[in-house]
Structures are given as C-alpha cells and as structure tokens.
Design an enzyme around this catalytic site. Structure first.
Site, short mmCIF file in Angstrom:
data_model
loop_
_atom_site.label_atom_id
_atom_site.label_comp_id
_atom_site.label_asym_id
_atom_site.label_seq_id
_atom_site.Cartn_x
_atom_site.Cartn_y
_atom_site.Cartn_z
N VAL A 254 0.83 -1.20 0.00
CA VAL A 254 0.00 0.00 0.00
C VAL A 254 0.87 1.26 0.00
O VAL A 254 0.69 2.17 -0.81
CB VAL A 254 -0.96 0.00 1.22
N THR B 166 -5.46 -0.63 7.40
CA THR B 166 -6.77 -1.07 7.88
C THR B 166 -6.64 -1.34 9.38
O THR B 166 -5.90 -2.23 9.80
CB THR B 166 -7.20 -2.34 7.14
N ASN C 273 -14.59 -4.90 2.69
CA ASN C 273 -13.87 -6.17 2.49
C ASN C 273 -14.74 -7.36 2.84
O ASN C 273 -14.70 -8.40 2.18
CB ASN C 273 -12.59 -6.20 3.33
N GLY D 91 -7.76 -15.64 -1.12
CA GLY D 91 -6.62 -15.46 -0.23
C GLY D 91 -6.23 -13.99 -0.18
O GLY D 91 -7.05 -13.11 -0.44
N CYS E 280 -5.74 -9.49 3.22
CA CYS E 280 -6.74 -8.62 3.85
C CYS E 280 -8.09 -9.25 4.16
O CYS E 280 -8.61 -9.05 5.25
CB CYS E 280 -6.94 -7.39 2.99
N LYS F 62 -3.27 -14.77 -6.03
CA LYS F 62 -3.99 -14.52 -7.28
C LYS F 62 -2.94 -14.21 -8.35
O LYS F 62 -1.76 -14.07 -8.04
CB LYS F 62 -5.00 -13.39 -7.14
N ARG G 259 0.61 -14.30 1.00
CA ARG G 259 -0.08 -14.22 2.29
C ARG G 259 -1.49 -14.81 2.16
O ARG G 259 -2.25 -14.43 1.29
CB ARG G 259 -0.12 -12.78 2.79
P1 NAD Z 1 3.19 -4.76 3.92
O1 NAD Z 1 3.52 -5.82 4.90
O2 NAD Z 1 3.36 -5.01 2.47
O3 NAD Z 1 4.01 -3.43 4.26
C1 NAD Z 1 4.12 -2.90 5.55
C2 NAD Z 1 5.41 -2.09 5.63
O4 NAD Z 1 5.45 -1.39 6.88
C3 NAD Z 1 6.68 -2.94 5.58
O5 NAD Z 1 7.55 -2.43 4.59
C4 NAD Z 1 7.27 -2.80 6.98
O6 NAD Z 1 8.70 -2.85 7.01
C5 NAD Z 1 6.78 -1.41 7.36
N1 NAD Z 1 6.79 -1.16 8.81
C6 NAD Z 1 6.43 -1.99 9.82
N2 NAD Z 1 6.57 -1.37 11.00
C7 NAD Z 1 7.02 -0.13 10.74
C8 NAD Z 1 7.35 0.99 11.56
N3 NAD Z 1 7.22 0.94 12.89
N4 NAD Z 1 7.79 2.11 10.95
C9 NAD Z 1 7.91 2.18 9.61
N5 NAD Z 1 7.61 1.16 8.78
C10 NAD Z 1 7.16 0.02 9.34
O7 NAD Z 1 1.66 -4.36 4.22
P2 NAD Z 1 0.56 -3.86 3.15
O8 NAD Z 1 0.05 -5.02 2.39
O9 NAD Z 1 1.10 -2.68 2.44
O10 NAD Z 1 -0.61 -3.41 4.13
C11 NAD Z 1 -0.52 -2.22 4.88
C12 NAD Z 1 -1.88 -1.90 5.46
O11 NAD Z 1 -2.79 -1.57 4.40
C13 NAD Z 1 -2.55 -3.04 6.22
O12 NAD Z 1 -3.30 -2.50 7.28
C14 NAD Z 1 -3.49 -3.65 5.20
O13 NAD Z 1 -4.61 -4.28 5.81
C15 NAD Z 1 -3.94 -2.43 4.44
N6 NAD Z 1 -4.36 -2.68 3.04
C16 NAD Z 1 -3.63 -3.52 2.25
C17 NAD Z 1 -4.00 -3.72 0.91
C18 NAD Z 1 -3.26 -4.67 0.03
O14 NAD Z 1 -3.70 -4.90 -1.08
N7 NAD Z 1 -2.14 -5.24 0.45
C19 NAD Z 1 -5.09 -3.02 0.39
C20 NAD Z 1 -5.81 -2.15 1.23
C21 NAD Z 1 -5.43 -1.98 2.56
C1 UGA Z 2 -8.91 -6.98 -1.70
C2 UGA Z 2 -10.01 -6.00 -2.15
O1 UGA Z 2 -10.46 -6.36 -3.47
C3 UGA Z 2 -9.51 -4.55 -2.15
O2 UGA Z 2 -10.58 -3.67 -2.47
C4 UGA Z 2 -8.98 -4.23 -0.74
O3 UGA Z 2 -8.45 -2.91 -0.71
C5 UGA Z 2 -7.90 -5.21 -0.37
O4 UGA Z 2 -8.43 -6.56 -0.41
C6 UGA Z 2 -7.38 -5.00 1.01
O5 UGA Z 2 -8.04 -4.49 1.89
O6 UGA Z 2 -6.25 -5.42 1.18
P1 UGA Z 2 -6.78 -8.10 -2.85
O7 UGA Z 2 -6.75 -8.95 -1.62
O8 UGA Z 2 -5.53 -7.46 -3.28
O9 UGA Z 2 -7.86 -6.92 -2.66
O10 UGA Z 2 -7.28 -8.99 -4.09
P2 UGA Z 2 -8.69 -9.38 -4.75
O11 UGA Z 2 -8.59 -9.12 -6.19
O12 UGA Z 2 -9.84 -8.82 -4.02
O13 UGA Z 2 -8.67 -10.96 -4.57
C7 UGA Z 2 -8.72 -11.58 -3.29
C8 UGA Z 2 -8.92 -13.08 -3.47
O14 UGA Z 2 -10.24 -13.34 -3.96
C9 UGA Z 2 -7.95 -13.71 -4.48
O15 UGA Z 2 -7.51 -14.95 -3.99
C10 UGA Z 2 -8.82 -13.85 -5.72
O16 UGA Z 2 -8.37 -14.83 -6.59
C11 UGA Z 2 -10.17 -14.20 -5.08
N1 UGA Z 2 -11.34 -13.92 -5.98
C12 UGA Z 2 -11.60 -12.66 -6.42
C13 UGA Z 2 -12.16 -14.98 -6.34
O17 UGA Z 2 -11.94 -16.13 -5.91
N2 UGA Z 2 -13.20 -14.75 -7.19
C14 UGA Z 2 -13.49 -13.50 -7.68
O18 UGA Z 2 -14.44 -13.35 -8.48
C15 UGA Z 2 -12.66 -12.43 -7.28
#
Ligand code: NAD
Ligand code: UGA
Length: 482
Positions: A11, A130, A219, A270, A273, A334, A341
C-alpha cells in the site's frame, strides 16, 4: 505539499509513488533498511523484489530524488510536513484481533518527534492501514500523551487491490476521508485535489469511525460475495446434473444491480486482507456483545474452500495422495502478484503433505523465490524438502500422478494440450480456478478432470460420476470457534 508515508509495502509504496506523480514532495519511510536501499536504486528488479506491481517501478524511477525520496530516518523529514500517512502492516493475532504492534510503534515514535518539532504548523495524521474502529481516536490519545500540538487525526482507508495497485491509486472508485475538523478536511482536499469534484470518483467526507467501518464492511461484503458463489453457485454446478457454471454466472450477474466480481469461483479467496479483516470485524462485534453468525459462516466457507477440492478428489474421484507425486501450479494468492499471504496454495501444500504425498513439483511465474524464502523453508519444517521448484509448468508436470491448479495465471489456460503431451492417463487434473477451456479434449483422451464449480469428469468412464462415499458430506466447513 510535503507528505510523509510510513511503511512502504503493497500500500505505502504505490501510494507514495502516485502522490509524487501529482507534484507533491513525498518522503517514504520504512524501518526495513534493505527494502529502502532496494527502492533507492530505482532499478525495477530491486523494487519488484518487494512490491511487484505493473507500472510501479517506472513511476518510482521517474520521480526518484525529484518528488519521491526514501529514508530510514523519519526525524530527518518531519519539519514542515503537512500530512503523515500510516501504511504499516496490521496482521491478525491468533484470536482474530488485530496486531497493532507495528502501527503503535510507528505512532509512538512519530509522537515523540512531533512533540519536539520547531515548526508548529498544522499536521494531519492519517490512517491508511486497515485498523480497528476507534483507532483514529487512539492515535489522537497517543499524540496528546506526548504533548504534540496543532495536529488532527483522520482515517483514509485504502481500497486498492494487488495486481492493479497503480491503477487503484491513480483512479480509485472512491476516496473516503474521516476527520473531525473542517481545517483537516481542507488540508486533505488540497492533497487529493485531482479527485475532488471528479465526475467518476466519489469523494466522501465523514467521521473517522465511519470511515474505519466502511473499510471493514467493504472487504467483508466482497468476501461474502465470493463465498456465496463458492459456497452456493459452485456447489450447485458440482452436485446437480446439467448445470453449467459459466451460464449460471452470466444469468445471475446480468441483473444490473449485481456485478460479476466475486462470481469467479475458486479454491478460496486469499491475500493479506479479506481473512484478517473479517476475523477482526468478528472480534470487534463479539467484544461489543453482538452475534456474528453470518460472518463466521462466511469465514468458515472461505477457509474450507481452500482444501475442499482435495476432499473431493479423495471422496469423489477416490484418489489416494499417499506416496503420489503432485504438480502444484500457482503459489501466489492470485495472478499478477508474488504475494503468498493467506494463499490457498499454503493450505493445499499443508493438506497434501498431511496426506503423505511423496513429492510436490511446484511452478509459479512470480512467487517461487517468495515461497522458498518465506513460506516453505525446509529448516522450519523438514517436510518442505518434498517440494521442488521448476522453471516451467511442463517441467513441474513431468513424472507426476496428479496436477493441482491453485492460481489463475493466464498461461495455465493452454495446459490441456501440455498435459497430454507430458503425462499419460490415468491422471487426475484438479482445477481450483476453472482455467482449462479445453477440458473436454482432456477427458476424451482419458484424463480425469475435477474442477471447482463442476462435476468430476472421468476419462475412462466417459464422463460419468462416481457416487460419493456413504456418510461423507462434502462441502461442509468445520465451524469456526471464537
Ligand atoms: P506490507 O507488509 O506489504 O508493508 C508494511 C510495511 O510497513 C513494511 O515495509 C514494513 O517494514 C513497514 N513497517 C512496519 N513497521 C514499521 C514501523 N514501525 N515504521 C515504519 N515502517 C514500518 O503491508 P501492506 O500489504 O502494504 O498493508 C498495509 C496496510 O494496508 C494493512 O493494514 C493492510 O490491511 C492495508 N491494506 C492492504 C491492501 C493490500 O492490497 N495489500 C489493500 C488495502 C489496505
Ligand atoms: C482486496 C479487495 O479487493 C480490495 O478492495 C482491498 O483494498 C484489499 O483486499 C485489502 O483491503 O487489502 P486483494 O486482496 O488485493 O484486494 O485482491 P482481490 O482481487 O480482491 O482478490 C482476493 C482473493 O479473492 C484472491 O484470492 C482472488 O483470486 C479471489 N477472488 C476474487 C475470487 O476467488 N473470485 C473472484 O471473483 C474475485
């Protein structure tokens, strides 16, 4: 504006990069020094080792040291900053609650520095991670306790999906801002000026608690939607005669009020999130004394779905995995990401090993390095020695007794022919993503095909189904204890 992004993962990095495209001066900070060093090279290979997203490395390279700066020392960059974004990870605890260790460490560290800053201009501290409902308020307390002056807190949840993170940051469907004062709302309007009054992007201003709840609801609704399709649509097409999964999908989703997203049936959703956020919402509601039956069922259906096809292989196809060699195609959660994760492949491997497979021959276009380094390290579990990694799908399939498709990588669509030229029938193809349009060709040539959302097709029996074993109800997830 001067922006600081704390945490540069899936993110934080896209967010920082896209903000820098709009001419903001963005400082991206992380405690992980090797990650920051990799980003600072501006080289695609280095950047993609951490976050592999289409188009991202180019934006970083283009703006590096012009609008986008990386640092491991946040104290260097706080003077004069307008907005801080928290993008640290918030993984689940065992009981479903959210592990706030990294977030709170970052918040406390920042509070100490902000309390001592020279320039006392207004700063807005924004949660993009989140985080449980009420965290913006908690952040306010952390700042107050350390004597920080002239600050506001806000919630601005992120909705991007991995694999399209740049697109999601450049063209989000909505921007949700939860803040307490007009002054803070105005600072964030300036920051997001390209999205305010946009014809296609909804810009919503609300309370911090509402914004936090919107993220969990969003979500959880998406996962409910997927589980409806996996748990009802796919089951119908698997168990009753003459139901076509693709037609079912088109027929139901043609209602203009419903979209096709989520109706792509799979071996479970998977990613980092959905699972953690629904568990966190269950935890938060339980703590408030409210029942969570629907959410628990949705979570249970999705978890069970990840190994459900192995159950079907044993009970419907009467396949014994003991001492067999299985090809596993796809490791990431995916397509278009190397992120594993909560990937279904983790549960598939666990289940195959528990059932005594002799070897697993794995292939994934992006995630093999990630698998070996972080998930299937033989030093942590000697059974992982049974997994070998192969350069191509053909290599992985060679010499195996069965094949399991776990991820929806496009390149798997042509596998029907490859299978026929690589392994001899009898052979079981388990398709967790409905990836083989030419499955009838395979079945005609004697191979058994077991897809999610479809009946078992047996090569030698001409497509007839074997009766399932007496007394075994396939498709019933174990209840989730909370
Ligand atoms: P990530 O694990 O990819 O990245 C987190 C980063 O934070 C890492 O680089 C880590 O080293 C750093 N970090 C940890 N502790 C720290 C600290 N004290 N100071 C500075 N940096 C620090 O995580 P992510 O997938 O980017 O998710 C981040 C947040 O966003 C989560 O709450 C997740 O639920 C939310 N989110 C993720 C997605 C997604 O698609 N991955 C989408 C929407 C929301
Ligand atoms: C999901 C949400 O789509 C984002 O809006 C949100 O910001 C994010 O979580 C988050 O909070 O982290 P993401 O996990 O990156 O995004 O991926 P998705 O495309 O949503 O897929 C999640 C899982 O659902 C995958 O394993 C995908 O293959 C599966 N999926 C998705 C299905 O099995 N069927 C579908 O029709 C769509």
């Amino acid at each position: 504006m001067k922006i600081v992004v704390i945490g540069t993962g899936y993110v934080g990095l896209p967010h920082a990069a896209v903000l820098s495209e709009y001419g903001h001066e963005v400082y991206a900070y992380d405690i992980d020094a090797t990650r920051i060093a990799a980003y600072q090279t501006g080289e695609a290979d280095d950047i993609e080792r951490y976050v592999n997203e289409p188009g991202l490395a180019d934006i970083v390279a283009e703006n590096l040291n012009r609008y986008l700066f990386f640092t491991t020392d946040i104290s260097d960059v706080i003077e004069g900053a307008d907005v801080f974004f928290f993008c640290t990870n918030t993984p689940p605890n065992r009981d479903g609650s959210t592990d706030m260790t990294n977030y709170l460490a970052a918040a406390n560290h920042l509070a100490g520095l902000l309390a001592a800053r020279r320039n006392k201009q207004r700063v807005v501290l924004v949660n993009k991670s989140t985080v449980p409902i009420g965290t913006a308020r908690l952040l306010e307390e952390v700042m107050q306790e350390q004597g920080v002056e002239n600050f506001g807190v806000a919630s601005n949840p992120e909705f991007l999906a991995q694999g399209s993170a740049v697109e999601g940051s450049r063209r989000p469907d909505r921007i949700v801002i939860g803040a307490d004062t007009l002054e803070d709302m105005q600072i964030l309007r300036r920051l997001y000026s390209q999205f305010v009054n946009h014809v296609r992007i909804r810009y919503l201003e609300t309370t911090p608690e509402t914004a936090e709840a919107i993220k969990y609801m969003s979500n959880t609704l998406l996962l409910t939607y997927i589980s409806f399709w996996n748990g009802v649509g796919a089951r119908l097409a698997e168990a009753l005669p003459n139901i076509r999964m693709e037609d079912l999908k088109i027929g139901v989703t043609s209602d203009a009020r419903i979209s096709t997203w989520g109706s792509y049936v799979s071996n479970g959703a998977g990613g980092s999130c959905f699972g953690k956020d629904i568990q966190s919402l269950i935890y938060q509601l339980n703590r408030a004394g409210r029942s969570t039956d629907l959410l628990q069922a949705v979570y249970g259906i999705n978890e069970y779905q990840k190994t459900y096809l192995i159950d079907r292989a044993i009970h419907e196809a009467r396949f014994s995995f003991n001492q067999k060699t299985v090809a596993l195609l796809g490791l990431s959660f995916k397509k278009r990401t190397n992120d594993m994760r909560d990937s279904a492949a983790l549960r598939v491997v666990e289940s195959l090993l528990a059932r005594g497979v002799r070897a697993i021959r794995a292939y994934d276009p992006l995630a093999m390095e990630e698998a070996q380094r972080n998930w299937f390290n033989p030093e942590k579990n000697h059974l992982f020695e049974r997994i070998t990694y192969h350069e191509t799908a053909v290599e992985a399939i060679r010499g195996t007794d069965a094949l399991y498709i776990s991820t929806d990588w496009e390149e798997f669509r042509g596998l029907a022919r490859t299978i026929q030229t690589t392994v001899k029938a009898p052979y079981l193809v388990i398709d967790g993503r409905r990836m083989l349009p030419d499955f009838d060709m395979l079945v005609a040539a004697g191979y058994d095909y077991l897809p999610v959302g479809g009946a078992l097709l047996q090569g030698r029996a001409g497509g007839d189904r074997l009766p399932s074993e007496n007394g075994h109800e396939i498709g019933k997830p174990a209840p989730v204890a909370r």
